[in-house]
Design a protein around this motif. Structure first.
Motif, PDB file in Angstrom:
ATOM      1  N   UNK A   1       2.365   7.343  -0.688  1.00 26.99           N
ATOM      2  CA  UNK A   1       3.457   8.113  -1.176  1.00 26.99           C
ATOM      3  C   UNK A   1       2.761   9.227  -2.137  1.00 26.99           C
ATOM      4  N   UNK A   2       1.655   8.724  -2.793  1.00 26.81           N
ATOM      5  CA  UNK A   2       0.925   9.632  -3.880  1.00 26.81           C
ATOM      6  C   UNK A   2       0.075  10.534  -2.794  1.00 26.81           C
TER       7      UNK A   2
ATOM      8  N   UNK B   1       0.838  -1.283  -0.011  1.00 24.89           N
ATOM      9  CA  UNK B   1       0.108   0.082  -0.110  1.00 24.89           C
ATOM     10  C   UNK B   1       0.874   1.049  -0.068  1.00 24.89           C
ATOM     11  N   UNK B   2       2.076   1.063   0.182  1.00 18.51           N
ATOM     12  CA  UNK B   2       3.204   2.191   0.164  1.00 18.51           C
ATOM     13  C   UNK B   2       3.022   3.274  -1.049  1.00 18.51           C
TER      14      UNK B   2
ATOM     15  N   UNK C   1      -3.235   8.849  -6.897  1.00 15.82           N
ATOM     16  CA  UNK C   1      -3.658   8.184  -5.643  1.00 15.82           C
ATOM     17  C   UNK C   1      -4.519   7.019  -6.058  1.00 15.82           C
ATOM     18  N   UNK C   2      -5.497   7.117  -6.991  1.00 17.06           N
ATOM     19  CA  UNK C   2      -6.569   6.381  -7.258  1.00 17.06           C
ATOM     20  C   UNK C   2      -5.984   5.356  -7.881  1.00 17.06           C
ATOM     21  N   UNK C   3      -4.925   5.632  -8.924  1.00 16.19           N
ATOM     22  CA  UNK C   3      -4.056   4.631  -9.967  1.00 16.19           C
ATOM     23  C   UNK C   3      -3.463   3.665  -9.068  1.00 16.19           C
ATOM     24  N   UNK C   4      -2.817   4.098  -7.929  1.00 17.12           N
ATOM     25  CA  UNK C   4      -2.184   3.163  -7.168  1.00 17.12           C
ATOM     26  C   UNK C   4      -3.168   2.202  -6.226  1.00 17.12           C
ATOM     27  N   UNK C   5      -4.192   2.799  -6.071  1.00 14.54           N
ATOM     28  CA  UNK C   5      -5.287   2.049  -5.293  1.00 14.54           C
ATOM     29  C   UNK C   5      -5.735   0.971  -6.408  1.00 14.54           C
TER      30      UNK C   5
END
Lengths: 112, 112
Positions: free
Chosen positions: A93-94, A88-89, B91-95
């Motif tokens: 970070x974002x 989840x890092x 942020x959502x892309x990483x989720x």
């Protein structure tokens, strides 16, 4: 503007976990390495011990956190992120990058 | 293991906004472009109109969403993300990336 949109169920599920109140902050603290309960509690003063215990149990059930009990006097309980939890890092970070760009910190606000 | 940890207040604030229930999903829908109220409501069926209206007002007050009223018959109200709102996309892309890795979708689960 007739379009049909829908939200991906996997995204929704992920967001319910990561976005749930306190979870992001707890994971943020655990990204520093394994922690005793009291260390997490100290890092997030607004979070009650009772709520922290409940959240840690949930995160453990979801496979994001490992609870390690070291029997001895006194019994030591440590919490650490699993691989699933550690990954989840990049999300966090974002969030940091966004926050740094769009929020003025209290210290900076005083200077201005 | 004596360390003192603390959570950055800007991160905490950002997480309170992005992580607040429904906000991530609403922003996700608005990343597709400007939307009428009903389009957002249709994309997130579990979210009541009343709650959606409240969340949109909050997101507008935070400077993440612009509300545009086009007078006419009938009055058309559209919502779109501001630059601050659009920049939550990474942020959502990483989720999404995390969710795709760690959750089996309902369709995949049926195949297995």
């Amino acid at each position: 503007m007739k379009r049909t949109l829908s939200v991906c169920p996997k995204f929704e599920k992920a967001f319910q976990i990561i976005g749930k109140k306190w979870n992001g902050l707890i994971i943020e603290v655990l990204l520093n390495g394994e922690c005793h309960f009291s260390m997490i509690a100290d890092a997030i003063p607004e979070l009650s011990d009772r709520m922290l215990a409940a959240r840690l149990r949930e995160l453990e059930a979801l496979g994001l956190v490992d609870r390690h009990v070291d029997t001895g006097y006194p019994v030591q309980v440590t919490y650490r992120l699993t691989e699933k939890g550690q990954e989840i890092q990049p999300v966090l970070a974002e969030v940091h990058r966004w926050a740094d760009k769009w929020f003025v910190s209290a210290a900076e606000a005083k200077i201005k």
